[in-house]
Every structure is written in C-alpha cells, then in structure tokens.
Design a protein around this motif. Structure first.
Motif, short mmCIF file in Angstrom:
data_model
loop_
_atom_site.label_atom_id
_atom_site.label_comp_id
_atom_site.label_asym_id
_atom_site.label_seq_id
_atom_site.Cartn_x
_atom_site.Cartn_y
_atom_site.Cartn_z
N TYR A 222 19.92 6.75 -7.57
CA TYR A 222 19.21 5.66 -6.88
C TYR A 222 18.30 6.25 -5.81
N LYS A 223 17.00 6.09 -5.96
CA LYS A 223 16.00 6.61 -5.02
C LYS A 223 15.40 5.43 -4.27
N ALA A 224 15.97 5.11 -3.14
CA ALA A 224 15.60 3.88 -2.42
C ALA A 224 14.16 3.91 -1.93
N PRO A 225 13.36 2.88 -2.27
CA PRO A 225 12.02 2.77 -1.67
C PRO A 225 12.14 2.29 -0.23
N TYR A 226 11.22 2.74 0.61
CA TYR A 226 11.21 2.34 2.01
C TYR A 226 10.10 1.33 2.25
N GLY A 227 10.44 0.21 2.86
CA GLY A 227 9.43 -0.78 3.18
C GLY A 227 9.35 -1.88 2.14
N TYR A 228 8.54 -2.88 2.46
CA TYR A 228 8.33 -4.00 1.56
C TYR A 228 7.62 -3.55 0.29
N ASP A 242 10.81 -3.48 9.74
CA ASP A 242 10.00 -2.29 9.55
C ASP A 242 8.61 -2.52 10.16
N ARG A 243 8.17 -1.59 11.01
CA ARG A 243 6.92 -1.77 11.75
C ARG A 243 5.70 -1.19 11.04
N ARG A 244 5.89 -0.48 9.95
CA ARG A 244 4.77 0.21 9.31
C ARG A 244 3.79 -0.78 8.66
N THR A 245 2.56 -0.33 8.50
CA THR A 245 1.49 -1.19 7.99
C THR A 245 1.75 -1.63 6.55
N VAL A 246 1.38 -2.88 6.25
CA VAL A 246 1.54 -3.45 4.92
C VAL A 246 0.17 -3.77 4.33
N ALA A 255 -7.66 -9.14 0.25
CA ALA A 255 -6.76 -8.05 0.66
C ALA A 255 -6.81 -7.88 2.17
N ARG A 256 -5.66 -7.60 2.73
CA ARG A 256 -5.54 -7.39 4.18
C ARG A 256 -4.57 -6.25 4.47
N LEU A 257 -4.70 -5.66 5.65
CA LEU A 257 -3.70 -4.75 6.19
C LEU A 257 -3.10 -5.43 7.42
N ILE A 258 -1.77 -5.58 7.44
CA ILE A 258 -1.14 -6.30 8.54
C ILE A 258 0.04 -5.49 9.06
N PRO A 259 0.40 -5.65 10.34
CA PRO A 259 1.59 -4.98 10.89
C PRO A 259 2.85 -5.43 10.17
N GLY A 260 3.78 -4.50 10.01
CA GLY A 260 5.01 -4.81 9.28
C GLY A 260 5.77 -5.99 9.83
N LEU A 261 5.80 -6.14 11.15
CA LEU A 261 6.57 -7.23 11.75
C LEU A 261 5.92 -8.60 11.53
N ASP A 262 4.65 -8.60 11.09
CA ASP A 262 3.96 -9.87 10.82
C ASP A 262 4.10 -10.31 9.36
N PHE A 263 4.67 -9.46 8.52
CA PHE A 263 4.65 -9.74 7.09
C PHE A 263 5.47 -10.96 6.71
N VAL A 272 0.89 -14.37 -0.53
CA VAL A 272 1.09 -13.02 -1.06
C VAL A 272 1.31 -13.05 -2.56
N LYS A 273 0.53 -12.26 -3.27
CA LYS A 273 0.79 -11.97 -4.67
C LYS A 273 1.37 -10.58 -4.82
#
Length: 379
Positions: A222-228, A242-246, A255-263, A272-273
């Motif tokens: 099992y290789k866990a992915p990190y993040g959404y 998770d605070r990383r960019t989405v 398309a947008r780039l948003i902070p992780g905490l706003d997702f 979201v698609k």
C-alpha cells in the motif's frame, strides 16, 4: 404499420422544431467576450437556476427565456427582442457557434436580476440568481473551433539566472470542444501504483503527468497518496487539514489553484470535477510567489534542493501547461513556469516520479511506478 410510421415521422418533426438546449449544448460551457467587448453566455447555462425556463425553436431561430412574470424572446442574428411582449433593441445579437446558442449577457442579467462578478485571477464570471451561483470561464476574441489543434508539445530552453535550463512542455487548450480533463488513480484505487504509460492507456488518455506525492518508499504494497485526489467527479483520497496547494477544475474546465484549507468549502459547493493536491505554489497572478514552509513542507528536496520536477500552470486564456525538467530548484521551476506563460502555477510530485506522456510515448520517463495522474482525453 403505415400509420405508425407516419406518427413516428410527425413526432420526429416536432422534436426538430422545439429543441431543448441541453440536447444541443456541449458538455463544457463558457462565457464569451467578442472583439467589441460585448459579452455573451450559452443560453443553456441559465437552466442551472431554479425557476428559469429555456427553449429554442431552431426553425424560427427563436430563443425563449422565462422566470416568474418575466418573458424574454430573442432571435439568432437579430438585434431586436421582446420583453413581456414589448419590442426592445439589443446592443449585440444572439448567435450560434459549435452547436451552442449564445445570448447577450447584459440584457439577460438585467431582466433576470442576475448578479455578475468578474474574476481576474481565474478569467471567469460568477453569475448569481436567488443565492444559486454559477462560475463560467471567459473566452475572449474568438470561440475555439473544433478543427483547431487542442494539444501542443514543445521542447523549450529557459534562461534562469546564469543557467540555460531545458524542459519538456505540453500545452492543452482547456476550452477546446474535444478536450476532456480528469484525474486518475493507479488501479482506480488509493494505495496502488503502476506505470504512468499503463495508467494513461487504460484511461484512454492522450496526455498524462504524475500528480500528488505518495509514500513511494513504503516496504508494503500500500503506497499511500498524500493530499486530496478527486477524479471522475468523486473523492478518491480525502485529506482534511492539509495546507498544500490544490489544483482543481469543474465540469466547464474552469481551473483554479486554491489553498488546501479552502478545498472543503470549494468542494461542498459542487464546483469540483477533479483535483490534485501537491504544491508548493509557484505563481500567483503571473508573479513568483513562494511560501514553502507555510504550506507545510519540511523536506530539504523542496526547501533548498534541486532535482527532477513536474509542474502545471494555468494561463489567462484557459490553457493548461504541463512541464517536466531535470535538476531544478523550486525557485528555478517558478521562473521557468513564468517564462512558459503561466498566470497561476504549482509544483507536482518530482524526483523519480516525474513523468510526462503524450500520444502513446514518454516525453519524460518516470523512474518508478506512480500513484495518480492528471490525464487529458480527446472526444
């Protein structure tokens, strides 16, 4: 038997006379601003609002829009309209393009009380009616024809400080009628890994780039992915806190780039698609913007080190730039994305995961199996 055939032909004729817009419109919808700064929207987008009725009669080139006591009638190619039966003039005429009927936005918004907010950072317009909001990407100058090339590959050299740095790029026109953007998980399940080329092929993708970070060095299967990770319209991997960019996009390829905490708030609005969380953010509104530690990164490979990198950028005219390069630091990668023409940009997983696939072959070969990918299909 003859009477049944006649009845069937009559039914088909009636359907041809009155065609619901949902049947005639493509999957993606975008607003349009012409060379005279006149703005339009696909009339089918108005069907997103409760209580709004939309109908076209192709044989008469007639468009009918109703809400409560307001009834609007327009005609394709004519600068005249009816508001509750009374004649009025239009600054711009409705038109049809790529099978979609467009109507003048100022006229429709005024009579339906549609609130508008233009968003510079995402080149989009927010349209709100009775607390229901719809965001559409905005095309300017021309509507992309289906005959235009949707995907362009290039090998580029960037001057970064005193260095000349080479990169492979693939640029995708997100609003092209044939382009379909998505996110795919290896084996269609979190924790799996597979070759990027294999993942692309079974998803019938013409382009694929590696996505999120993942536990590549785990000894287990099992290789866990990190993040959404959000693909096919569903959450494939949750990651609250998770605070990383989405990187996120909707069904219209806005398309947008948003902070992780706003997702979570973004996701709860059904906007979201697909989405991939990686980071760090590289560009904000065309300017280099790095705050690596604020996003929660501690790895020296990200903070100070160099290595193979993958990145994505979004242009102001809704193109997606995918880039891979070797031996770059994060600040160098940000400069490369700026020179490549991105307006917003972020880093993806790198190192041995960095890989870029296009039209059946690797442009950049990854050094290991990967967890997930951003993919592009052509309809």
């Amino acid at each position: 038997m003859l009477m049944k055939r006649i009845a069937a032909l009559l039914a088909a004729a009636m359907l041809a006379l009155v065609t619901p817009l949902s049947a005639a419109s493509p999957g993606k919808m975008a607003a349009y601003v012409d060379q005279n700064s006149q703005s339009f929207i696909p009339v089918g987008s108005l069907k997103s609002y409760e209580g709004v009725s939309v109908k076209v009669v192709p044989a008469e080139k007639k468009i009918e829009i109703s809400k409560n006591e307001t009834h609007l009638t327009m005609y394709v190619g004519r600068k005249t309209a009816l508001v509750n039966g009374k004649n009025t003039s239009l600054k711009a005429a409705p038109f049809r393009d790529n099978g979609t009927v467009y109507v003048p936005l100022p006229f429709v918004s005024r009579h339906l009380n549609l609130a508008l907010a233009w968003q510079k950072d995402s080149s989009s317009v927010d349209m709100t009616l009775d607390e229901k909001s719809l965001s559409l990407p905005v095309q300017s100058g021309k509507i992309i024809p289906a005959s235009e090339k949707a995907i362009v590959t290039a090998r580029k050299t960037f001057k970064v400080g005193s260095r000349s740095m080479s990169a492979q790029t693939v640029t995708i026109s997100l609003l092209h009628p044939k382009v379909e953007l998505d996110v795919a998980m290896a084996g269609n399940k979190a924790g799996n890994v597979e070759d990027l080329k294999s993942l692309a092929k079974w998803n019938h993708a013409v382009v694929a780039i590696n996505g999120t970070f993942f536990d590549a060095y785990s000894k287990g299967s099992y290789k866990a992915p990190y993040g959404y990770v959000f693909g096919g319209g569903q959450m494939l991997k949750d990651s609250p806190g998770d605070r990383r960019t989405v990187f996120t996009f909707d069904q219209n390829h806005l398309a947008r780039l948003i902070p992780g905490l706003d997702f979570k708030g973004h996701y709860s609005k059904d906007q979201v698609k697909g989405a991939v969380q990686a980071g760090p953010r590289l560009l904000v509104d065309g300017k280099i913007s790095l705050n690596v530690t604020k996003e929660g990164f501690k790895d020296p490979k990200i903070l100070t080190g160099g290595g193979a990198r993958s990145a994505l950028g979004i242009t102001r005219d809704h193109k997606l730039i995918l880039l891979t390069t070797g031996g770059a630091t994060i600040p160098q990668l940000a400069e490369m994305m700026k020179q490549a023409g991105a307006y917003q940009a972020m880093n993806l997983d790198g190192g041995a995961s960095s890989g870029l696939y296009c039209n059946g072959a690797y442009l950049t070969s990854p050094g290991r199996k990967i967890s997930n990918a951003i993919i592009v299909k052509l309809k």
